[in-house]
Enzyme design. Sequence first.
Site, short mmCIF file in Angstrom:
data_model
loop_
_atom_site.label_atom_id
_atom_site.label_comp_id
_atom_site.label_asym_id
_atom_site.label_seq_id
_atom_site.Cartn_x
_atom_site.Cartn_y
_atom_site.Cartn_z
N LYS A 9 0.75 -1.06 -0.02
CA LYS A 9 -0.01 0.03 0.04
C LYS A 9 0.92 1.13 -0.09
O LYS A 9 0.47 2.23 -0.81
CB LYS A 9 -0.95 -0.09 1.27
CG LYS A 9 -2.15 -0.96 1.14
CD LYS A 9 -2.92 -1.31 2.37
CE LYS A 9 -4.16 -2.36 2.19
NZ LYS A 9 -4.92 -2.75 3.28
N GLN A 45 -4.77 -1.66 9.65
CA GLN A 45 -4.71 -2.93 9.15
C GLN A 45 -5.34 -4.20 9.95
O GLN A 45 -4.83 -4.08 11.10
CB GLN A 45 -3.34 -3.22 8.59
CG GLN A 45 -3.06 -4.74 7.69
CD GLN A 45 -3.64 -4.50 6.41
OE1 GLN A 45 -3.87 -3.48 5.83
NE2 GLN A 45 -3.85 -5.64 5.98
N ASP A 65 -11.15 2.72 3.71
CA ASP A 65 -11.44 1.17 3.62
C ASP A 65 -12.82 0.81 3.38
O ASP A 65 -13.26 -0.41 2.91
CB ASP A 65 -10.92 0.36 4.89
CG ASP A 65 -9.61 -0.28 4.70
OD1 ASP A 65 -9.27 -0.69 3.75
OD2 ASP A 65 -8.89 -0.46 6.03
N1 GUN Z 1 -6.85 -7.08 5.93
C1 GUN Z 1 -7.26 -7.80 4.76
N2 GUN Z 1 -7.74 -7.05 4.16
C2 GUN Z 1 -7.83 -5.67 4.46
C3 GUN Z 1 -8.18 -4.42 3.80
O1 GUN Z 1 -8.69 -4.22 2.73
N3 GUN Z 1 -8.18 -3.47 4.84
C4 GUN Z 1 -7.61 -3.40 6.25
N4 GUN Z 1 -7.54 -2.37 6.82
N5 GUN Z 1 -7.24 -4.71 6.69
C5 GUN Z 1 -7.34 -5.91 5.85
#
Ligand code: GUN
Length: 293
Positions: free
Chosen positions: A52, A96, A119
Amino acid sequence: MVLIDGKAVAEQVKKEISEEVNAIVASGGKRPHLAAILVGHDGGSETYVANKVKACEACGFKSTLIRYEQDVTEEELLAKVVELNNDDDVDGFIVQLPLPGHISEQKVIETIDYRKDVDGFHPINVGRMSIGLPCYVSATPNGILELLKRYDIETRGKKCVVLGRSNIVGKPMAMLMMQKACPGDATVTVCHSRSNNLVEECREADIVIAALGQPEFVTAGMVKEGVVVIDVGTTRVPDATRKSGFRLTGDVKFDEVAPKSSFITPVPGGVGPMTIVSLMKNTLLAGKKAIYG
Ligand code: GUN
């Protein structure tokens, strides 16, 4: 059979975003800023967050990574979320997941200001998405919509089976595919671990979106000729021949399902790269204050 190249589409979208960011900055606007909170050292989460941050660079965004050890208290984490909510320089941020067991993920999600929830996990964004209002849509379903759009795959009136009912993929995916929109307008069935007739449902589907997290679950006998297959699975299966010690395995038995498909996504290189790009698209929207002003 057309192999859907998520990696190539993701590169193209990142290029489009970076061009827009250049134009914004050139005309005196603010460079979008994404912050990410990472707790602990889970291998998968480390990789996702690193990717990211890398994608932010490619898009011309500012990014900030905030790390905590596994034993951070819920109180401390929530205080940081509130701080980011109030930080005018941060346009959007993510925490996350998964979080350690002593921290309530729901509490953390609901503490994030929905206007910065890139998100799309906050109940306000989920609710707005479900009734078709402008909002931050969660990354994986949004990435899949982008692939369907860019490959000009017809969804209107089609029978779409979503395998899996998770809050971050299955449920929003089903909502979006049934929405009066393009892509959308499909007749949607959601199947999960308690479904009695999962195989029969799949066999009738024009589009199968597999998001169960069960490696190679979908076999050739479960799909009809000409099916569109979207594989969301990314299970790490041990593989001694790989330097990393594992390989990413989808929910679809690719070798036998691909010959029956009209379109199919590979793993890796299908949905995965699009997920991160969707987060970048949401960050651009946040930077432009395009949804909530
Ligand atoms: N863990 C797995 N996929 C995601 C996501 O799209 N966003 C976040 N914050 N955590 C994750």
